[in-house]
Design a protein around this motif. Structure first.
Motif, short mmCIF file in Angstrom:
data_model
loop_
_atom_site.label_atom_id
_atom_site.label_comp_id
_atom_site.label_asym_id
_atom_site.label_seq_id
_atom_site.Cartn_x
_atom_site.Cartn_y
_atom_site.Cartn_z
N PRO A 1 12.23 25.62 27.46
CA PRO A 1 12.49 26.98 27.22
C PRO A 1 13.77 27.67 27.72
CG PRO A 1 10.68 26.76 28.67
CD PRO A 1 11.19 25.48 28.28
N HIS A 2 14.04 27.25 28.81
CA HIS A 2 15.57 27.67 29.58
C HIS A 2 16.35 26.46 29.82
CE1 HIS A 2 12.76 30.87 30.59
NE2 HIS A 2 11.93 30.09 31.20
N TRP A 3 17.70 26.69 29.63
CA TRP A 3 18.54 25.70 29.80
C TRP A 3 19.79 26.42 30.57
CZ3 TRP A 3 20.38 21.93 25.49
CH2 TRP A 3 19.17 21.25 24.90
N ALA A 4 20.12 25.71 31.70
CA ALA A 4 21.35 25.96 32.49
C ALA A 4 22.69 25.61 31.88
CB ALA A 4 21.19 25.82 33.98
N PRO A 5 23.78 26.15 31.84
CA PRO A 5 24.97 25.50 31.22
C PRO A 5 25.29 24.19 31.92
CG PRO A 5 25.33 27.87 32.08
CD PRO A 5 23.88 27.64 32.13
N PRO A 6 25.78 23.36 31.43
CA PRO A 6 26.03 22.16 32.04
C PRO A 6 27.37 22.11 32.88
CG PRO A 6 26.30 21.63 29.76
CD PRO A 6 25.65 23.00 29.91
N LEU A 7 27.79 21.17 33.71
CA LEU A 7 29.12 21.30 34.40
C LEU A 7 30.08 20.79 33.31
CD1 LEU A 7 28.27 19.49 37.89
CD2 LEU A 7 29.10 21.88 37.37
N PRO A 8 31.28 21.28 33.32
CA PRO A 8 32.38 20.77 32.61
C PRO A 8 32.46 19.13 32.42
CG PRO A 8 33.26 22.35 33.74
CD PRO A 8 31.99 22.11 34.40
N ALA A 9 32.56 18.43 31.31
CA ALA A 9 32.74 16.88 31.32
C ALA A 9 33.38 16.33 32.33
CB ALA A 9 33.39 16.74 30.01
N GLY A 10 32.98 15.41 32.99
CA GLY A 10 33.71 14.81 34.17
C GLY A 10 33.32 15.08 35.47
N GLU A 11 32.56 16.26 35.69
CA GLU A 11 32.49 16.85 36.68
C GLU A 11 30.74 16.55 37.23
OE1 GLU A 11 33.01 21.03 37.39
OE2 GLU A 11 35.18 20.93 36.68
N SER A 12 30.71 16.57 38.53
CA SER A 12 29.47 16.32 39.21
C SER A 12 29.22 17.26 40.40
CB SER A 12 29.11 15.02 39.50
OG SER A 12 30.17 14.57 40.73
N PHE A 13 28.00 17.53 40.61
CA PHE A 13 27.68 18.44 41.79
C PHE A 13 28.15 17.57 42.95
CE2 PHE A 13 24.28 20.00 38.77
CZ PHE A 13 24.79 21.21 38.80
N LEU A 14 28.03 16.42 43.06
CA LEU A 14 28.60 15.67 44.36
C LEU A 14 30.15 15.76 44.65
CD1 LEU A 14 28.24 13.67 46.65
CD2 LEU A 14 28.09 12.02 45.05
N GLY A 15 30.64 15.68 43.27
CA GLY A 15 31.96 16.10 43.37
C GLY A 15 32.44 17.22 43.82
N HIS A 16 31.53 18.38 43.66
CA HIS A 16 31.75 19.81 44.26
C HIS A 16 31.51 19.90 45.66
CE1 HIS A 16 33.15 22.37 40.70
NE2 HIS A 16 32.23 21.49 39.97
N ALA A 17 30.93 18.93 46.12
CA ALA A 17 30.57 18.75 47.52
C ALA A 17 31.78 18.35 48.32
CB ALA A 17 29.34 18.02 47.85
N GLY A 18 32.95 17.63 47.77
CA GLY A 18 33.81 17.26 48.26
C GLY A 18 35.29 18.26 48.01
N ARG A 19 34.88 19.47 47.24
CA ARG A 19 36.01 20.40 47.00
C ARG A 19 35.98 21.40 47.98
NH1 ARG A 19 36.14 20.69 40.18
NH2 ARG A 19 35.93 18.19 39.81
N ALA A 20 37.12 22.23 48.11
CA ALA A 20 37.35 23.23 49.09
C ALA A 20 36.75 24.36 48.16
CB ALA A 20 38.75 23.46 49.57
N PRO A 21 36.02 25.34 48.51
CA PRO A 21 35.50 26.56 47.91
C PRO A 21 36.60 27.65 47.49
CG PRO A 21 34.66 26.54 49.85
CD PRO A 21 35.51 25.17 49.96
#
Length: 486
Positions: free
Chosen positions: A240-260
């Motif tokens: 019943p609820h969908w959060a929008p996915p990350l863009p193709a090729g991205e991951s949450f782990l990848g964001h842990a290595g990016r400067a905010p």
């Protein structure tokens, strides 16, 4: 390479890397962690049901999997909270009324964990139906705080938090309907991410009547938590609820290595609920986190509490009705614990009109709060308004209303964000004097923006790391148990 006797000191990602390099096998990891479960679980109450034979069998079969099937956590031991169905494994929901319940279908989250090559060692301890901010039940008893076993480990994901903090598993599945990931994360000194509503499927049988609950990770590091969120995240048909996915090729782990980047962060430390005094140690943690964020170049501004006191009544109404999600005949109803029965009796007294009004009011309050903070990239609060309390503090032999009132300081800052559906994380940035008890702080992200929240959390961890604080727990925590009980 770390010697096999110290495998539990490795992060989940380090364990997976050792598997990929051939330095250790999934079977080695499972055997090592099962030995640790056998040594410590009896004192700390991490598991409701252990599954050692199934875990050993799965671990032995994993090397045959093709490289394309291998996730970032391939071969890593984990645990599944006992509120979530696991096919062929007892799933009790923390209740004597379901002591013999064995589902024949996996929850979607369990399917994803298996597909990723993680190996469950069992079902983690939880209070009955997950209805409390502490973990205790009539099946195995309480989950105890690894830092001081006289204290509660929090709840309702207390067993999962104990397992991760003690190195029984490096990461664990958890769930959060009012703070149940973030509360034990704060109490046990972990990273706990409550994802956005709709980020992780609760299907095929999870209740969505209020939209409050979501499943997510508990870990000792931000990167491990992000990697487990990658495993769990994604909608299933019919959700019943969908959060929008990350863009193709991205991951949450990848964001842990990016400067905010440089962020604008609002902060407040006054609970919306009336009558709650925030413990000075929780305020100290919040102040120190504010200073750390400013030192990293972020702008931190005081803001008014974005919720009004009326949200407490709305939440209670919704929670009472939600407690009825597992129907029981009268005979099995008598097996429930007093606080569970109190919630269900209250829920039965709520009319359809009252329930609809409460849910509508929650949605209105959520919209107001999100609008009030929309100019900020994140919001900082204490995770809890109180320090951990003794196991006996939550005794259920007296008036259930006293017990329920005592729980209010644990969810004062967490439950509002179950109403808004925003992602939130508790970070272990502070300990009381002498590194005795951890005190978490909460960062809340924009709606559906776990990516920025994870990037910021990873930056904070790098600037003020907490890994070394686990040395005592990962060496011989039973020494503390014996001293406490003697």
């Amino acid at each position: 390479m770390t010697t096999p006797t110290r495998l539990h000191e490795l992060t989940a990602l380090e364990q997976a890397a050792a598997v990929r390099k051939g330095e250790v096998s999934p079977l080695d990891l499972v055997r090592h962690h099962l030995a640790r479960v056998e040594q410590y679980d009896g004192d700390f109450g991490a598991f409701l049901t252990g599954t050692p034979e199934a875990a050993l069998s799965e671990a032995a079969a994993l090397p045959a999997r093709q490289p394309a099937d291998r996730s970032a956590l391939f071969g890593v031991p984990t645990a599944v909270k006992d509120l979530v169905d696991t096919a062929g494994i007892p799933t009790t929901y923390g209740s004597k009324a379901f002591a013999g319940h064995v589902p024949d279908v996996d929850a979607h989250s369990v399917t994803r964990l298996r597909a990723a090559g993680t190996i469950s060692l069992g079902k983690s301890n939880t209070p009955e139906f997950g209805c409390c901010c502490y973990t205790d039940n009539d099946l195995v008893g309480p989950a105890r705080n690894p830092w001081d076993p006289a204290l509660s480990a929090g709840g309702s994901s207390g067993g999962a938090a104990v397992a991760v903090a003690l190195g029984l598993v490096p990461v664990a599945h958890a769930s959060d309907g009012g703070g149940s990931i973030r509360i034990p994360a704060s109490i046990c000194g972990l990273v706990g991410i409550k994802p956005s509503r709709g980020r992780v499927s609760s299907g095929p049988f999870g209740a969505e009547v209020t939209g409050l609950a979501v499943q997510g990770p508990l870990a000792r590091s931000v990167r491990d938590a992000a990697a487990l969120l990658d495993v769990l995240a994604g909608p299933e048909p019919g959700d019943p609820h969908w959060a929008p996915p990350l863009p193709a090729g991205e991951s949450f782990l990848g964001h842990a290595g990016r400067a905010p980047g440089r962020l604008r962060i609002g902060r407040y430390a006054t609970p919306a609920a009336d009558g709650i005094t925030v413990d000075p140690a929780c305020l100290d943690a919040w102040e120190q986190a504010s200073q750390l964020l400013e030192s990293l170049g972020h702008t931190v501004e005081d803001i008014p509490t974005p919720f009004g006191p009326e949200i407490s009544a709305h939440f209670v109404t919704a929670w009472g009705v939600q407690s009825l999600g597992r129907p029981l005949e009268a005979e099995r109803e008598t097996l429930l614990r007093p606080v569970t029965r109190a919630w269900r009796e209250y829920g039965r007294g709520v009319s359809g009109e009252q329930f609809a009004a409460a849910v509508t009011a929650m949605h209105s309050a959520a919209r107001r709060a999100i609008r009030a903070t929309q100019q900020y990239d994140a919001v900082l609060t204490p995770t809890l308004a109180t320090l951990p309390q003794s196991v006996e503090f939550f005794d259920e032999s007296g008036d259930p209303l006293v017990n329920l009132y005592r729980q209010s300081a644990f969810s004062a800052f967490t439950s509002p964000y179950n109403m808004t559906g925003q992602p939130a994380v508790s970070l272990p940035l502070h300990w009381t004097e002498g590194d005795r008890i951890p005190v978490g702080v909460q960062l809340v992200g924009r709606p559906a923006d776990e990516a920025t929240l994870i990037a910021l959390s990873a930056q904070v961890e790098e600037a003020s790391p907490w890994r070394d604080r686990y040395a005592r727990l990962l060496t011989d925590p039973a020494v503390d148990v014996r001293r406490t009980r003697d």
